[in-house]
Design an enzyme around this catalytic site. Structure first.
Site, PDB file in Angstrom:
ATOM      1  N   CYS A 136       0.861  -1.182   0.000  1.00 27.51           N
ATOM      2  CA  CYS A 136       0.000   0.000   0.000  1.00 27.51           C
ATOM      3  C   CYS A 136       0.891   1.223   0.000  1.00 27.51           C
ATOM      4  O   CYS A 136       1.683   1.404  -0.915  1.00 27.51           O
ATOM      5  CB  CYS A 136      -0.972  -0.013   1.176  1.00 27.51           C
ATOM      6  SG  CYS A 136      -0.189  -0.175   2.778  1.00 27.51           S
TER       7      CYS A 136
ATOM      8  N   ARG B  29      -2.120  -0.879   5.416  1.00 25.90           N
ATOM      9  CA  ARG B  29      -3.354  -1.414   4.841  1.00 25.90           C
ATOM     10  C   ARG B  29      -3.110  -2.786   4.234  1.00 25.90           C
ATOM     11  O   ARG B  29      -3.968  -3.659   4.257  1.00 25.90           O
ATOM     12  CB  ARG B  29      -3.885  -0.450   3.767  1.00 25.90           C
ATOM     13  CG  ARG B  29      -4.542   0.783   4.328  1.00 25.90           C
ATOM     14  CD  ARG B  29      -4.877   1.786   3.233  1.00 25.90           C
ATOM     15  NE  ARG B  29      -3.716   2.506   2.754  1.00 25.90           N
ATOM     16  CZ  ARG B  29      -3.752   3.477   1.844  1.00 25.90           C
ATOM     17  NH1 ARG B  29      -4.891   3.819   1.301  1.00 25.90           N
ATOM     18  NH2 ARG B  29      -2.655   4.093   1.473  1.00 25.90           N
TER      19      ARG B  29
END
Lengths: 147, 296
Positions: free
Chosen positions: B247, B252
């Site tokens: 990410c 994430r």
């Protein structure tokens, strides 16, 4: 710690933060997050008239009003959810430090004033970006009003 | 001693149900010997406003990262972090947090770099616990100091570096950022602080699957069949594939790493924590822009 160019309330806040250690700075920020004033009804019912600060990691909405006469005093309104206490704390610093100040004083705040709060270690530099963005957007709105 | 597994039927469908617990299970086991609950949030102050009784806090920015080098803490520091929170090598550690457990899965991934045996996620995280009206407190726990061994971090199995990704080009990758970040559009916003990369776009060949697609409305993980529909049917990934997820800074994508590894049973998933803040600043690495995957 330099507080040059800061309005008196903001200078005082910066001193409060720099006087204590990193753990107490977080505690101070938490207390401030609880003191962020409620949004007045005219904004609570009209969230779409507020500007979103996208750089904050949590949703934060901002409204800026500038008095039409005299010193062109600036009034700030913020909306951030209770599950975003750090963002609320940042907004509360802006509110406590800048609300009611003349437009010229707000525009004169150095863009990097937040460095003096000493939060980078306790909060991380990444999270502080939201604070810089908040000030930039406040200044943009004030500038547009007084132009 | 590890605590018994949660036998909830929804969890039982996942490849590794032992990696999850429900709010019911946690409520019934709170305070049990051998269990430590860890809250890990995006918001550094959220824990302090109230948390699950007895839960300790681990903040990824200020605690799991090395303060100087861009890296995670070493084995000695990790041992201190665990020891002062009452976590031994035998402790069952249940992670939960805000934002669909985004940061909780990140903390779990870092604990996995040190091979901590029994790590689990509270399905639904903080949001579900609060929504169900379960007990919260702002009383700080006082864990007993315990000994945690100094374990050497394993950076080869579930972590990928830039060189690994370069060698991996042409094989499956998942970009879990928002569509605007993937296409490269998000770097074109003037005047405001940026994502911290000088180039926008994605690593050529990477599929775009925003991480939160794996989460349901109530912050729990979607049931296995729905996850398979996304990652297997729609994206064409196979459980035997070697996959790299990334990410912006690797947080994430640790959520997607958890989904692929523990919920769908992929055996070879690595999280590239350098992610876009490294790739998008690197000289002469290939970049694709727009909505197509592209190729290197």
């Amino acid at each position: 710690m330099s507080t040059d160019g800061l309005p008196p309330q903001l200078a005082e806040l910066v001193e409060d933060f720099s006087d204590v250690g990193p753990k107490d700075r977080l505690q101070l920020l938490l207390e401030l997050s609880r003191e962020l004033p409620e949004l007045p009804a005219r904004y609570a019912d009209a969230a779409d008239t507020m500007e979103q600060v996208h750089e904050c990691q949590s949703p934060l909405f901002l409204a800026v009003e500038v008095e039409p006469d005299g010193d062109r005093l600036v009034h700030l309104y913020f909306s951030a959810p209770p599950e975003a206490p750090t963002t609320r704390g940042f907004a509360s610093i802006m509110h406590a430090g800048l609300d009611g100040e003349p437009a010229a004083a707000v525009l004169g705040v150095p863009d990097d004033f937040y460095v003096a709060l000493g939060l980078a270690q306790a909060v991380s530099p990444l999270r502080l970006r939201g604070m810089a963005a908040m000030l930039a957007r406040i200044k943009n709105q004030v500038r547009a009003e007084v132009a | 001693m590890a605590l018994p597994q949660d036998t909830d039927p929804k969890l039982a469908e996942y490849a590794h149900p032992e990696r999850l617990v429900t709010t019911d299970w946690l409520a019934a086991n709170l305070g049990a010997a051998g269990l430590v609950v860890v809250e890990s949030d995006e918001d550094v102050l959220l824990y302090d406003t109230g948390h699950i009784p007895g839960a300790v806090k681990v903040d990824w920015h200020t605690e799991l990262n090395d303060p100087v080098t861009r890296d995670y803490v070493d084995g000695a520091r990790f041992a201190e972090i665990c020891g002062e929170r009452g976590i031994t090598r035998d402790t069952t550690v249940v992670f939960y947090g805000d934002r669909n457990n985004w940061w909780a899965t990140y903390a779990l991934w870092v604990f996995s770099l040190f091979g901590h045996p029994d790590v689990r996620i509270l399905d639904g995280g903080r949001a579900k616990w609060v929504a169900e009206g379960r007990e919260m407190t702002s009383e700080a726990p006082k864990p007993e100091q315990v000994d945690y061994p100094v374990i050497e971090r394993d950076d080869a199995t579930i972590r990928a570096f830039k060189e690994d990704v370069l060698a991996h080009l042409g094989r499956p990758m998942v970009d879990v950022r928002s569509p605007g970040e993937y296409s490269g559009e998000l770097l074109h916003m003037p005047e405001y602080p940026q994502e911290g990369a000088v180039r926008g776009g994605h690593i050529p060949g990477a599929a775009s699957v925003p991480w939160a697609r794996a989460a349901a409305e109530d912050a729990t993980f979607k049931p296995r069949a729905e996850l398979e529909a996304i990652y297997l049917d729609e994206q064409g990934l196979e459980p035997d594939d070697e996959v790299v997820a990334y990410c912006r800074i690797g947080e994430r994508s640790s959520h997607t790493w958890f989904v692929l590894t523990h919920l769908l049973g992929f055996a070879h998933v690595r999280n590239y924590d350098g992610s876009w803040t490294e790739w998008g600043n690197s000289v002469r690495v290939p970049i694709a822009q727009g909505t197509e995957r592209g190729s290197a």
